[in-house]
Design a protein around this motif. Structure first.
Motif, short mmCIF file in Angstrom:
data_model
loop_
_atom_site.label_atom_id
_atom_site.label_comp_id
_atom_site.label_asym_id
_atom_site.label_seq_id
_atom_site.Cartn_x
_atom_site.Cartn_y
_atom_site.Cartn_z
N TYR A 172 0.84 -1.20 0.00
CA TYR A 172 0.00 0.00 0.00
C TYR A 172 0.88 1.26 0.00
CZ TYR A 172 -3.48 3.44 1.44
OH TYR A 172 -4.29 4.54 1.50
N THR A 173 1.96 1.23 0.76
CA THR A 173 2.89 2.37 0.78
C THR A 173 3.45 2.63 -0.60
OG1 THR A 173 3.50 2.04 3.11
CG2 THR A 173 5.08 3.21 1.72
N ARG A 174 3.90 1.56 -1.28
CA ARG A 174 4.48 1.73 -2.61
C ARG A 174 3.44 2.27 -3.60
NH1 ARG A 174 7.52 -2.89 -0.72
NH2 ARG A 174 5.83 -4.35 -1.24
N ASN A 175 2.25 1.70 -3.55
CA ASN A 175 1.21 2.13 -4.49
C ASN A 175 0.80 3.58 -4.27
OD1 ASN A 175 1.19 -0.45 -5.54
ND2 ASN A 175 -0.62 -1.12 -4.44
N THR A 176 0.56 3.94 -3.00
CA THR A 176 0.13 5.31 -2.71
C THR A 176 1.26 6.31 -2.95
OG1 THR A 176 0.61 4.93 -0.36
CG2 THR A 176 -1.68 4.69 -1.08
N ALA A 177 2.50 5.88 -2.78
CA ALA A 177 3.61 6.79 -3.03
C ALA A 177 3.61 7.28 -4.47
CB ALA A 177 4.94 6.11 -2.70
N ILE A 178 3.38 6.36 -5.41
CA ILE A 178 3.35 6.73 -6.82
C ILE A 178 2.07 7.48 -7.17
CG2 ILE A 178 3.39 5.83 -9.19
CD1 ILE A 178 6.07 5.72 -7.58
N ASP A 179 0.98 7.07 -6.58
CA ASP A 179 -0.29 7.72 -6.85
C ASP A 179 -0.32 9.16 -6.34
OD1 ASP A 179 -3.02 7.92 -7.68
OD2 ASP A 179 -3.64 7.55 -5.62
N LEU A 180 0.23 9.40 -5.16
CA LEU A 180 0.07 10.69 -4.50
C LEU A 180 1.19 11.69 -4.77
CD1 LEU A 180 -1.37 9.55 -1.04
CD2 LEU A 180 -2.60 10.41 -3.05
N ILE A 181 2.33 11.22 -5.30
CA ILE A 181 3.41 12.19 -5.55
C ILE A 181 3.00 13.21 -6.61
CG2 ILE A 181 4.60 10.80 -7.32
CD1 ILE A 181 6.13 13.06 -4.53
N GLN A 182 2.05 12.84 -7.46
CA GLN A 182 1.56 13.80 -8.45
C GLN A 182 0.87 14.98 -7.79
OE1 GLN A 182 -1.85 12.33 -10.81
NE2 GLN A 182 -2.05 10.67 -9.30
N HIS A 183 0.41 14.78 -6.55
CA HIS A 183 -0.22 15.85 -5.78
C HIS A 183 0.76 16.51 -4.81
CE1 HIS A 183 -3.97 14.49 -7.44
NE2 HIS A 183 -3.83 13.29 -6.88
N GLY A 184 2.02 16.11 -4.89
CA GLY A 184 3.04 16.68 -4.02
C GLY A 184 3.15 16.02 -2.67
N ILE A 185 2.43 14.90 -2.48
CA ILE A 185 2.46 14.19 -1.20
C ILE A 185 3.48 13.06 -1.27
CG2 ILE A 185 1.13 12.83 0.46
CD1 ILE A 185 -1.40 14.16 -0.68
N ARG A 186 4.41 13.03 -0.34
CA ARG A 186 5.38 11.93 -0.27
C ARG A 186 4.89 10.88 0.72
NH1 ARG A 186 10.73 12.38 1.56
NH2 ARG A 186 9.90 13.84 3.09
N VAL A 187 5.02 9.61 0.34
CA VAL A 187 4.64 8.50 1.21
C VAL A 187 5.84 7.57 1.35
CG1 VAL A 187 3.01 6.63 1.63
CG2 VAL A 187 2.28 8.63 0.31
N ASN A 188 6.20 7.26 2.59
CA ASN A 188 7.28 6.33 2.89
C ASN A 188 6.89 5.50 4.10
OD1 ASN A 188 9.65 7.06 1.03
ND2 ASN A 188 9.10 9.05 1.86
N SER A 189 7.72 4.52 4.44
CA SER A 189 7.41 3.71 5.62
C SER A 189 8.67 3.34 6.38
CB SER A 189 6.65 2.43 5.22
OG SER A 189 7.51 1.52 4.57
N ILE A 190 8.45 3.00 7.64
CA ILE A 190 9.50 2.51 8.53
C ILE A 190 9.17 1.06 8.88
CG2 ILE A 190 10.63 2.76 10.78
CD1 ILE A 190 11.14 5.20 9.14
N SER A 191 10.19 0.20 8.86
CA SER A 191 10.02 -1.18 9.30
C SER A 191 10.91 -1.43 10.52
CB SER A 191 10.38 -2.17 8.18
OG SER A 191 9.40 -2.16 7.18
N PRO A 192 10.36 -1.25 11.72
CA PRO A 192 11.16 -1.50 12.92
C PRO A 192 11.38 -3.00 13.12
CG PRO A 192 9.24 -0.12 13.39
CD PRO A 192 9.03 -0.75 12.04
N GLY A 193 12.49 -3.31 13.78
CA GLY A 193 12.70 -4.66 14.27
C GLY A 193 12.21 -4.73 15.70
N LEU A 194 12.95 -5.44 16.55
CA LEU A 194 12.58 -5.53 17.95
C LEU A 194 12.83 -4.19 18.65
CD1 LEU A 194 14.06 -9.05 18.72
CD2 LEU A 194 11.64 -8.43 18.81
N VAL A 195 11.79 -3.65 19.26
CA VAL A 195 11.88 -2.37 19.95
C VAL A 195 11.21 -2.53 21.31
CG1 VAL A 195 11.29 0.09 19.90
CG2 VAL A 195 11.77 -1.13 17.76
#
Length: 278
Positions: A172-195
């Motif tokens: 979903y992050t990858r898909n929305t990142a490409i879809d929304l960058i045309q509107h100037g919105i950046r989408v990224n994600s964090i994948s934590p390990g053990l915290v």
């Protein structure tokens, strides 16, 4: 000038752990923040930590709400807009590996557990993002989703529904990142390990057992090569990096792994070769 001065950030699941650390960091760095969660007492603890950092009370919007419901999502957005006027940053942090009601793991987990897990970790993100997009379009804003290394290509047989939800969130992050960058919105994600957060307790571990789990895992190099348990602040700093357009402007649709090396470990890395060669 603080890097988030003049920005408005919504951070879901900010009554504990990573969300709390992120809320304190963003507020300390100048942002006006909406903190939200279901537990009013823990949410108040977050608010007090923010105020203790010297943040004006008017820069904090504390909202008790269930982000998995339409009413909760609408309340979070409305109170933010009413108080601050706009939205610049959305951090979709709320999530958990929900224990099965009958204590089952693996394929024995119930369909009800699947529904609840996907609702919290995926559907709520999709719904809140969809509702926030018009406002983020106006500000050319940022979205940071909090995933997990459980989404990777290694199995997590005890909690399959959680890893499924996070894997879907990555796509979903990858898909929305490409879809929304045309509107100037950046989408990224964090994948934590053990915290070391309240995650263990949320999975049903008693507090002392949860602490022992984290401390033990940190000593096992086949689990955490860094040799230390991740802290909420470690993940908060990574979130802030991806939400800071000056620091990460050319990063779009990226999954930033923050795990002390856990996801890189293979069996051969766990061996003491000096002893094997004697």
């Amino acid at each position: 000038m603080s890097r988030f001065a003049g920005k408005v950030a919504i951070i879901t699941g900010s009554s504990n752990g990573i969300g709390r650390a992120a809320a304190v960091l963003f507020a300390r760095e100048g942002a006006k923040v909406t903190i939200t969660g279901r537990n009013s007492e823990r949410l108040e603890e977050t608010r007090q930590q923010i105020l203790a950092a010297g943040v004006p009370e008017g820069n904090v919007n504390s909202v008790v709400a269930d982000v998995t419901t339409d009413a909760g999502q609408d309340h979070i957005l409305k109170t933010t807009l009413d108080k601050f006027g706009n939205i610049d940053i959305l951090v979709n942090n709320a999530g958990a590996a929900i224990p099965d009601s009958e204590g089952n793991t693996g394929t024995a987990q119930s369909i009800e557990n699947y529904d609840a897990t996907l609702n919290l970790n995926l559907r709520s993100v999709i719904a809140l993002t969809k509702k926030a997009v018009p406002h983020l379009t106006e500000t050319k804003g940022e979205i940071v989703n909090i995933s997990s290394i459980a989404s990777g290509n290694r199995a997590t047989p005890e909690f399959p529904h959680y890893s499924i939800a996070k894997a879907a969130l990555d796509q979903y992050t990858r898909n929305t990142a490409i879809d929304l960058i045309q509107h100037g919105i950046r989408v990224n994600s964090i994948s934590p390990g053990l915290v070391a957060t309240g995650f263990g307790s949320a999975m049903g571990m008693p507090e002392e057992v949860s602490k022992k789990f984290y401390s033990t895992m940190a000593t096992m190099k086949e689990c955490v090569p860094a040799g230390v348990m991740g802290q909420p602040q470690d993940i908060a700093e990574a979130i802030a990096f991806l939400a800071d357009r000056k620091a990460s402007s050319y990063i779009i649709g990226h999954q930033l792994v923050v795990d002390g090396g856990s996801s890189l470990v293979m069996g051969l890395h766990c061996q003491d070769f000096s002893k094997l060669l004697q």
